[in-house]
Design a protein around this motif. Structure first.
Motif, mmCIF file in Angstrom:
data_model
loop_
_atom_site.group_PDB
_atom_site.id
_atom_site.type_symbol
_atom_site.label_atom_id
_atom_site.label_comp_id
_atom_site.label_asym_id
_atom_site.label_seq_id
_atom_site.Cartn_x
_atom_site.Cartn_y
_atom_site.Cartn_z
ATOM 1 N N CYS A 250 34.578 35.185 -13.696
ATOM 2 C CA CYS A 250 34.696 34.803 -12.292
ATOM 3 C C CYS A 250 33.337 34.422 -11.714
ATOM 4 O O CYS A 250 33.218 33.434 -10.966
ATOM 5 N N TYR A 252 30.710 33.229 -13.305
ATOM 6 C CA TYR A 252 30.255 31.958 -13.872
ATOM 7 C C TYR A 252 31.002 30.782 -13.247
ATOM 8 O O TYR A 252 30.390 29.770 -12.868
ATOM 9 N N GLN A 253 32.317 30.922 -13.114
ATOM 10 C CA GLN A 253 33.101 29.831 -12.561
ATOM 11 C C GLN A 253 32.784 29.633 -11.085
ATOM 12 O O GLN A 253 32.778 28.494 -10.599
ATOM 13 N N TYR A 256 29.633 27.697 -10.911
ATOM 14 C CA TYR A 256 29.869 26.286 -11.255
ATOM 15 C C TYR A 256 30.518 25.550 -10.091
ATOM 16 O O TYR A 256 30.185 24.393 -9.809
ATOM 17 N N ASP A 325 35.647 25.870 -20.667
ATOM 18 C CA ASP A 325 36.656 26.644 -19.944
ATOM 19 C C ASP A 325 37.421 25.788 -18.955
ATOM 20 O O ASP A 325 38.617 25.977 -18.754
ATOM 21 N N TRP A 326 36.730 24.818 -18.326
ATOM 22 C CA TRP A 326 37.387 24.006 -17.304
ATOM 23 C C TRP A 326 38.371 23.013 -17.895
ATOM 24 O O TRP A 326 39.282 22.577 -17.201
ATOM 25 N N LEU A 329 41.195 25.427 -17.690
ATOM 26 C CA LEU A 329 41.537 25.880 -16.335
ATOM 27 C C LEU A 329 42.216 24.793 -15.513
ATOM 28 O O LEU A 329 43.130 25.075 -14.734
#
Length: 805
Positions: A250, A252-253, A256, A325-326, A329
């Motif tokens: 959470c 890190y995102q 970003y 990850d994106w 996501l």
């Protein structure tokens, strides 16, 4: 005298000899001067030609691109390559690296290689062109050197020397320019080769890791899910690690997102704006429209459309770089939007609910994957979700069995019941990697299928919505019909897209480009022909579009163009039929050209077909040519009333091989076109529909002829459907065997009502004859007996006497 003559001959011979020798010397001198004159001319010609060639060379070298762009991109290439090396090193040092991470790594390497190939192609082309130009100028230099060798120094002038110097300078400058352009291109090619080597080495390492992971999948790497040993592996530290991973994820995102807040706001604004336009489009559609259901849920439709567009762009693009990850996501909004659209895909409510649960499970699985939770906890989630799916399927099966509706126990229930059973069995057997693989792949296939189905409906709806704003009335009024005709092509295109996405989602191919290439370039041989799915799709597409275009053009001509110019119905059909044949011919030629046939090959093919037709298909070709004659000469048109072999009917269709005629008994008669050309045909409506009916009438001898004629004319004039011009006529034709023969002739406006009017006239005539006492006689025969045997006469008299008694 004799001696004088001899002296004269000697002198003449000497003169001839000396003149011949002098001529040879002059000719030799001329031949020596000719190469020198020719060399001077060629040098001056080169001095005029080479400057133009030099300018063309400058333009060609200036048009060569790729070196500057590569120099600008190389730092980013090296940065990306350095990151890839680091990720590969981490993957090699991580014992439980997932296949999902390795597949994403392989996909990034492939995209990096494609980006590099985009620069390698122009660089290689530049080097090839530079080599060609350099050889060309070397040939010019060699030619110039050979020309100079034929020239002598004593004949050189100042102007000539200046020209030679200009030519030499031009050639030398051209070679230097080419060499200067060649050096950076060779350097760029060298750097590209080095980078390709590094990418190839990294790809080899990733392939080895994937190979090891695949081998690990079919091995028993975990205790059985029903054993205590498995649950002993689960301790507090793993759950604590999951919480820590979630918190780090959470943070890190969120970081970003803050770094890219502008792009996030643009994305949300785009979705909101798209939802607004979708809401506006609802008022333009009816409840039966394909787009109406999606326009009723604007936000959901906007999220789906935006997510699909972004996913396709991200899959096809080689420059859109997102954190690993994106990539996952950003699929979650698409998964959730599909989950709430399942009712638009399937008819039964329980199926929609079941598919919605599966898609939500997929969303949770994707979220757990990017959170990097411990393997044991993720495996636990997969196992018990499969158990839940199995229980739901079993419950549905039992409920339908109790309701004694075995037909409702569809294959879908059996399939979704079998899917979790396989995963449960692999989990109980300790094959945790295989269970996770099957779980993820099945959910992904279901999700891809649902996305493709929703895309088909949305694209069909958007196409219908767009046709409603088309400037032509015929298109707006027939928008649902046009979309219905395009649905097969839309389905085929989405089928190919589904196959490519499924291959990429199953990690058979790392990128969507490679999946498309594999699907369309797969070859199989039939006889001596190599056939690919791509070529088959092209054939189907061209044929279907040709037929669809022909149908639309004919409808446009029939409904919009030809009625405006008051063209009669038969002519309309003939024109549209000719247009149909023309479009089919053009479509066939286009298809042959697309398939690689040249004009000469098409001509040879036409000649071979003509020979085959001449031997085996004479009757068919005869009918076809006859059909063309009918269309051009138009002796028979659609709607005409014709009579062929005592059969009368209306022409319903002029076909390629035969003509269809509908009789008054509603029978369809199919007549070959050649019979209509070579045989006798009565066309009652060729020039006009007006026709004359004849009513033959016989009256008894002794009737008043004038009164009969008067009654016949009165009956004709009294009928409202008989034309007054030309006037009806009644004729006394002959003295018949039993009657006086008359005929009434009257004109009617439409031959289609000929029998009805004939019946009315017969009824009126019979009624008037009864009023006036005019008799319609029966056929009479007089028998004259000249000689009869006495025995027969006596027998007859006895019978007559007995009858009297």
């Amino acid at each position: 005298m004799m001696r004088a003559t001899q002296l004269f001959l000697c002198l003449l011979t000497s003169l001839l000899f000396f003149s011949h020798v002098q001529a040879e010397e002059v000719e030799a001198a001329a031949s020596e001067r000719e190469p020198r004159k020719l060399s001077i001319i060629e040098i001056y010609s080169l001095s005029n030609i080479l400057p133009r060639d030099y300018i063309d060379l400058q333009n060609d070298l200036a048009a060569m691109k790729g070196v500057d762009e590569l120099q600008q991109e190389l730092p980013q290439f090296h940065k990306d390559l350095k990151e890839m090396k680091w990720e590969v090193t981490i993957s090699e040092s991580t014992p439980d690296v997932s296949y999902h991470q390795l597949a994403l790594l392989k996909s990034k390497l492939v995209k990096l290689k494609i980006r590099l190939d985009e620069f390698n192609t122009p660089i290689a082309s530049n080097i090839s062109n530079i080599q060609r130009l350099y050889i060309d100028w070397l040939d010019k230099d060699k030619t110039f050197t050979e020309i100079k060798q034929h020239h002598q120094a004593e004949e050189e002038t100042a102007d000539f020397l200046a020209t030679v110097a200009v030519v030499e300078k031009t050639i030398n400058d051209a070679k230097k320019m080419i060499e200067l352009q060649l050096v950076p291109n060779l350097d760029a090619g060298k750097k590209i080769g080095q980078t390709q080597t590094q990418i190839y080495g990294l790809a080899e390492k990733v392939d080895e890791l994937i190979k090891d992971t695949n081998e690990l999948r079919i091995q028993q790497t975990s205790p059985s899910m029903l054993s205590a040993e498995f649950y002993q592996r689960l301790d507090v530290r793993q759950f604590k690690q999951s919480g820590d991973n979630f918190r780090l994820f959470c943070l890190y995102q969120w970081g970003y997102l803050k770094q890219n807040l502008g792009w996030v706001l643009v994305a949300f604004g785009s979705v909101a704006l798209l939802a607004f336009f979708i809401q506006l489009s609802r008022s333009k559609t009816s409840a039966s429209s394909r787009w109406h259901d999606y326009a009723s849920h604007p936000l959901l439709s906007a999220i789906f459309i935006s997510s699909v567009v972004f996913s396709l762009v991200n899959a096809l693009s080689i420059r859109l770089a997102l954190p690993p990850d994106w990539n996952t996501l950003l699929q979650i909004p698409l998964i959730l939007s599909v989950a709430f659209m399942t009712e638009k895909i399937v008819a039964l409510k329980w199926q929609a609910v079941f598919l919605r649960r599966l898609t939500i499970f997929l969303a949770v699985t994707a979220l757990l994957t990017v959170m990097n939770i411990p393997h044991s906890i993720f495996y636990l989630f997969v196992f018990y979700v499969s158990a839940i799916v199995f229980c739901v399927s079993l419950y549905s099966f039992i409920e339908r069995w109790k309701a004694q509706s075995k037909k409702k126990v569809t294959w879908a229930i059996w399939l979704w019941g079998l899917f979790p059973i396989v995963i449960l069995i692999t989990g109980i057997g300790g094959y945790d990697q295989l269970a996770i693989l099957l779980f993820g792949r099945v959910l992904v296939l279901v999700f891809v299928t649902l996305v493709i189905l929703v895309m088909m409906q949305i694209i069909s709806g958007l196409l219908e919505l767009g046709l409603l704003f088309f400037p032509m009335n015929i298109v707006r009024n027939n928008a649902p019909t046009i979309v219905r005709q395009l649905v097969p092509m839309i389905a085929i295109a989405h089928g190919v897209l589904w196959l490519a996405i499924a291959l990429m989602a199953m990690w058979v191919y790392p990128t969507l480009r490679e999946a498309f290439g594999a699907v369309t370039s797969l070859e199989f041989q039939v006889s001596t022909f190599n056939i690919t799915p791509g070529s088959l799709l092209v054939v189907v597409f061209v044929c279907y579009i040709t037929l669809l275009f022909s149908r639309g053009l004919r409808a446009f001509l029939m409904q919009e163009v030809l009625p405006r110019y008051r063209v009669e119905k038969g002519a309309q059909v003939s024109i549209t039929r000719l247009v149909h044949y023309a479009v089919l011919t053009i479509g066939l030629l286009v298809l042959l050209r697309i398939l690689g046939f040249s004009l000469s090959q098409i001509t040879i093919l036409g000649g071979a077909l003509s020979v085959g037709i001449g031997f085996g298909l004479q009757a068919i070709v005869n009918n076809f040519v006859s059909g063309l004659i009918l269309l051009f000469e138009r002796p028979i048109k659609v709607g005409d009333m014709i009579e062929v072999n005592d059969d009368i009917g209306e022409v319903k269709e002029l076909g390629l091989r035969a003509t269809t005629v509908q009789t008054f008994d509603n029978a369809e008669i199919v007549i070959p076109n050649s019979q209509l050309i070579t045989g006798s045909v009565i066309n009652w409506t060729l020039a006009e529909k007006r026709a004359r009916v004849k009513v033959p009438v016989g009256v008894a001898y002794g009737s008043d002829i004038a009164e009969v004629l008067k009654i016949l004319l009165a009956c004709a004039n009294a009928n409202p459907r008989v034309l007054s011009t030309p006037k009806p006529s009644a004729l006394f034709l002959s003295f018949g065997a039993s009657s006086l023969d008359f005929e009434l002739r009257a004109w009617i406006p439409d031959v289609n009502y000929r029998l009805d009017i004939l019946s009315e006239l017969n009824q009126d005539i019979e009624s008037e004859f009864q009023v006036e006492g005019i008799e319609i006689p029966f056929p009479q025969t007089d028998l004259h007996v000249r000689s009869v045997d006495s025995a027969v006469t006596g027998g007859f008299l006895k019978v007559a006497g007995a009858s009297e008694v």
